[in-house]
Design an enzyme around this catalytic site. Structure first.
Site, PDB file in Angstrom:
ATOM      1  N   LYS A  34       0.838  -1.199   0.000  1.00 10.55           N
ATOM      2  CA  LYS A  34       0.000   0.000   0.000  1.00 10.55           C
ATOM      3  C   LYS A  34       0.871   1.246   0.000  1.00 10.55           C
ATOM      4  O   LYS A  34       1.779   1.382   0.817  1.00 10.55           O
ATOM      5  CB  LYS A  34      -0.900   0.007   1.237  1.00 10.55           C
ATOM      6  CG  LYS A  34      -1.816   1.229   1.306  1.00 10.55           C
ATOM      7  CD  LYS A  34      -2.778   1.129   2.468  1.00 10.55           C
ATOM      8  CE  LYS A  34      -2.219   1.669   3.747  1.00 10.55           C
ATOM      9  NZ  LYS A  34      -2.090   3.139   3.819  1.00 10.55           N
ATOM     10  N   ASP A  61      -3.524   4.437  -1.543  1.00  7.69           N
ATOM     11  CA  ASP A  61      -4.443   4.854  -0.469  1.00  7.69           C
ATOM     12  C   ASP A  61      -4.346   6.361  -0.265  1.00  7.69           C
ATOM     13  O   ASP A  61      -3.672   6.834   0.641  1.00  7.69           O
ATOM     14  CB  ASP A  61      -4.035   4.071   0.803  1.00  7.69           C
ATOM     15  CG  ASP A  61      -4.806   4.468   2.046  1.00  7.69           C
ATOM     16  OD1 ASP A  61      -5.943   4.946   1.917  1.00  7.69           O
ATOM     17  OD2 ASP A  61      -4.258   4.277   3.153  1.00  7.69           O
ATOM     18  N   LYS A  63      -7.235   8.312  -0.267  1.00  7.08           N
ATOM     19  CA  LYS A  63      -8.498   8.710   0.383  1.00  7.08           C
ATOM     20  C   LYS A  63      -9.030  10.028  -0.177  1.00  7.08           C
ATOM     21  O   LYS A  63      -9.178  11.015   0.562  1.00  7.08           O
ATOM     22  CB  LYS A  63      -8.310   8.839   1.895  1.00  7.08           C
ATOM     23  CG  LYS A  63      -7.814   7.582   2.579  1.00  7.08           C
ATOM     24  CD  LYS A  63      -7.807   7.752   4.088  1.00  7.08           C
ATOM     25  CE  LYS A  63      -7.343   6.534   4.837  1.00  7.08           C
ATOM     26  NZ  LYS A  63      -5.903   6.245   4.726  1.00  7.08           N
ATOM     27  N   ASP A  66     -13.310  15.288  -2.237  1.00 11.20           N
ATOM     28  CA  ASP A  66     -13.381  16.647  -2.785  1.00 11.20           C
ATOM     29  C   ASP A  66     -14.672  16.759  -3.592  1.00 11.20           C
ATOM     30  O   ASP A  66     -15.473  15.820  -3.595  1.00 11.20           O
ATOM     31  CB  ASP A  66     -12.122  16.904  -3.653  1.00 11.20           C
ATOM     32  CG  ASP A  66     -11.729  18.380  -3.677  1.00 11.20           C
ATOM     33  OD1 ASP A  66     -12.642  19.240  -3.818  1.00 11.20           O
ATOM     34  OD2 ASP A  66     -10.530  18.684  -3.557  1.00 11.20           O
ATOM     35  N   THR A 125     -10.215   3.521  11.116  1.00  9.26           N
ATOM     36  CA  THR A 125     -10.146   2.602  12.264  1.00  9.26           C
ATOM     37  C   THR A 125      -9.590   3.299  13.511  1.00  9.26           C
ATOM     38  O   THR A 125      -9.541   2.711  14.577  1.00  9.26           O
ATOM     39  CB  THR A 125      -9.308   1.354  11.907  1.00  9.26           C
ATOM     40  OG1 THR A 125      -8.224   1.761  11.091  1.00  9.26           O
ATOM     41  CG2 THR A 125     -10.131   0.341  11.166  1.00  9.26           C
ATOM     42  N   ARG A 217       2.789  -0.877  10.605  1.00  7.45           N
ATOM     43  CA  ARG A 217       3.882  -0.844  11.571  1.00  7.45           C
ATOM     44  C   ARG A 217       4.293  -2.196  12.136  1.00  7.45           C
ATOM     45  O   ARG A 217       5.471  -2.401  12.439  1.00  7.45           O
ATOM     46  CB  ARG A 217       3.531   0.150  12.689  1.00  7.45           C
ATOM     47  CG  ARG A 217       3.614   1.590  12.191  1.00  7.45           C
ATOM     48  CD  ARG A 217       2.889   2.562  13.079  1.00  7.45           C
ATOM     49  NE  ARG A 217       1.441   2.426  12.966  1.00  7.45           N
ATOM     50  CZ  ARG A 217       0.571   3.233  13.548  1.00  7.45           C
ATOM     51  NH1 ARG A 217       1.001   4.233  14.292  1.00  7.45           N
ATOM     52  NH2 ARG A 217      -0.728   3.064  13.385  1.00  7.45           N
TER      53      ARG A 217
HETATM   54  O1  C5P Z   1       0.641   0.794  10.978  1.00  6.92           O
HETATM   55  P1  C5P Z   1      -0.784   0.371  10.794  1.00  6.92           P
HETATM   56  O2  C5P Z   1      -0.949  -1.126  10.612  1.00  6.92           O
HETATM   57  O3  C5P Z   1      -1.719   0.962  11.818  1.00  6.92           O
HETATM   58  O4  C5P Z   1      -1.161   1.015   9.378  1.00  6.92           O
HETATM   59  C1  C5P Z   1      -2.469   1.038   8.883  1.00  6.92           C
HETATM   60  C2  C5P Z   1      -2.474   1.698   7.548  1.00  6.92           C
HETATM   61  O5  C5P Z   1      -3.811   1.666   7.064  1.00  6.92           O
HETATM   62  C3  C5P Z   1      -2.031   3.156   7.555  1.00  6.92           C
HETATM   63  O6  C5P Z   1      -1.288   3.338   6.359  1.00  6.92           O
HETATM   64  C4  C5P Z   1      -3.327   3.953   7.509  1.00  6.92           C
HETATM   65  O7  C5P Z   1      -3.194   5.140   6.764  1.00  6.92           O
HETATM   66  C5  C5P Z   1      -4.263   2.993   6.779  1.00  6.92           C
HETATM   67  N1  C5P Z   1      -5.692   3.123   7.054  1.00  6.92           N
HETATM   68  C6  C5P Z   1      -6.249   3.024   8.323  1.00  6.92           C
HETATM   69  N2  C5P Z   1      -7.602   3.154   8.506  1.00  6.92           N
HETATM   70  C7  C5P Z   1      -8.406   3.360   7.451  1.00  6.92           C
HETATM   71  C8  C5P Z   1      -7.852   3.448   6.159  1.00  6.92           C
HETATM   72  C9  C5P Z   1      -6.488   3.316   5.997  1.00  6.92           C
HETATM   73  O8  C5P Z   1      -5.514   2.789   9.284  1.00  6.92           O
HETATM   74  N3  C5P Z   1      -9.712   3.412   7.626  1.00  6.92           N
END
Ligand code: C5P
Length: 238
Positions: A34, A61, A63, A66, A125, A217
């Site tokens: 991603k 991603d 998002k 607009d 989330t 992460r």
């Molecule tokens: O590090 P982690 O596993 O929390 O990363 C989650 C990834 O998913 C991040 O890149 C974040 O921008 C993305 N994301 C999210 N919640 C959403 C959409 C995308 O955490 N609803």
């Protein structure tokens, strides 16, 4: 689809060195990655070119959120990069979502090989019921609001949504099993939740029916990202 192909690794890095290191470390392990705002705003389309050359599938991603005309033109431009998945915010409303689909179709008119899946972000989330009600001002239950956004996306003919794994069973029950659910907020057993609030283990996310698990992460902060990826696969398959 096997579990390896269901894990999308979020490459949230900013330096060229980190980008090269992480893509190298994931070779032979991850198949889908991603590219989010951090990476895209630093390196732009060059990041996509590099990943395509390395044969990764790409979820872009960004998002988008607009006015419909801007979203249509932006989706058209981004789909031309040949990404496999792209997202917009469902909160933009049905006209904006329909404009996103029109943007994809416009790209496909010019380049029939474009096969981008278009999905909508429901609620982040990192948002919980308290933030939803007290800060954003939406007074219905979080799950109900997620479902409302997912229904809007389905009506506008998008391919699916980004949602918490905790909402997948309800989304699939209401909107059908082919409506894609891409779920971030995934944390392997015993790992740090960071800023995520509605977290799920990889095994549960698969059990709930997630099509794709976005994991950042827990893999990219590891000393050995390839090994961490394989450990997560093992955790799912145990
Ligand atoms: O590090 P982690 O596993 O929390 O990363 C989650 C990834 O998913 C991040 O890149 C974040 O921008 C993305 N994301 C999210 N919640 C959403 C959409 C995308 O955490 N609803």
């Amino acid at each position: 689809m096997n579990h390896r192909e269901q894990i999308i690794v979020a490459l949230d890095v900013q330096t060229h060195e980190d980008f090269m290191q992480i893509t190298h470390a994931l070779q032979g392990h991850a198949t889908y990655v991603k590219v989010g705002m951090e990476l895209f705003y630093t390196f732009g389309p060059e990041a996509i070119k590099h990943l395509k050359k390395s044969k990764f599938k790409i979820f872009l991603d960004l998002k988008l959120h607009d006015i419909p005309n801007t979203v249509l033109k932006s989706v058209k431009t981004l789909c031309r990069l040949g990404v496999d998945m792209l997202n917009v915010h469902a909160a933009g409303g049905s006209q904006m979502l329909e404009a996103a689909v029109a943007g994809l179709k416009a790209a496909q008119m010019e380049q029939p090989q474009v096969k981008t899946k278009l999905i909508a972000v429901t609620h982040l989330t990192s948002v919980n019921e308290q933030i939803l009600k007290q800060e954003i001002g939406i007074q219905i239950a979080l799950q109900e609001s997620v479902l409302q956004y997912a229904s809007l996306a389905k009506k506008a003919q998008l391919d699916g949504v980004v949602a918490s794994a905790q909402d997948v069973m309800q989304i699939k029950a209401e909107l059908g099993k082919n409506f894609l659910c891409v779920t971030p907020g995934i944390r392997p057993l015993g790992s740090d939740g960071h800023d995520q609030k509605r977290i799920t283990t990889p095994k549960d996310a698969i059990k709930f029916g997630s099509d794709y698990l976005v994991i950042g992460r827990a893999i990219t902060n590891s000393q050995n990202p390839g090994h961490s990826f394989e450990e997560i696969l093992k955790e799912i398959q145990a």
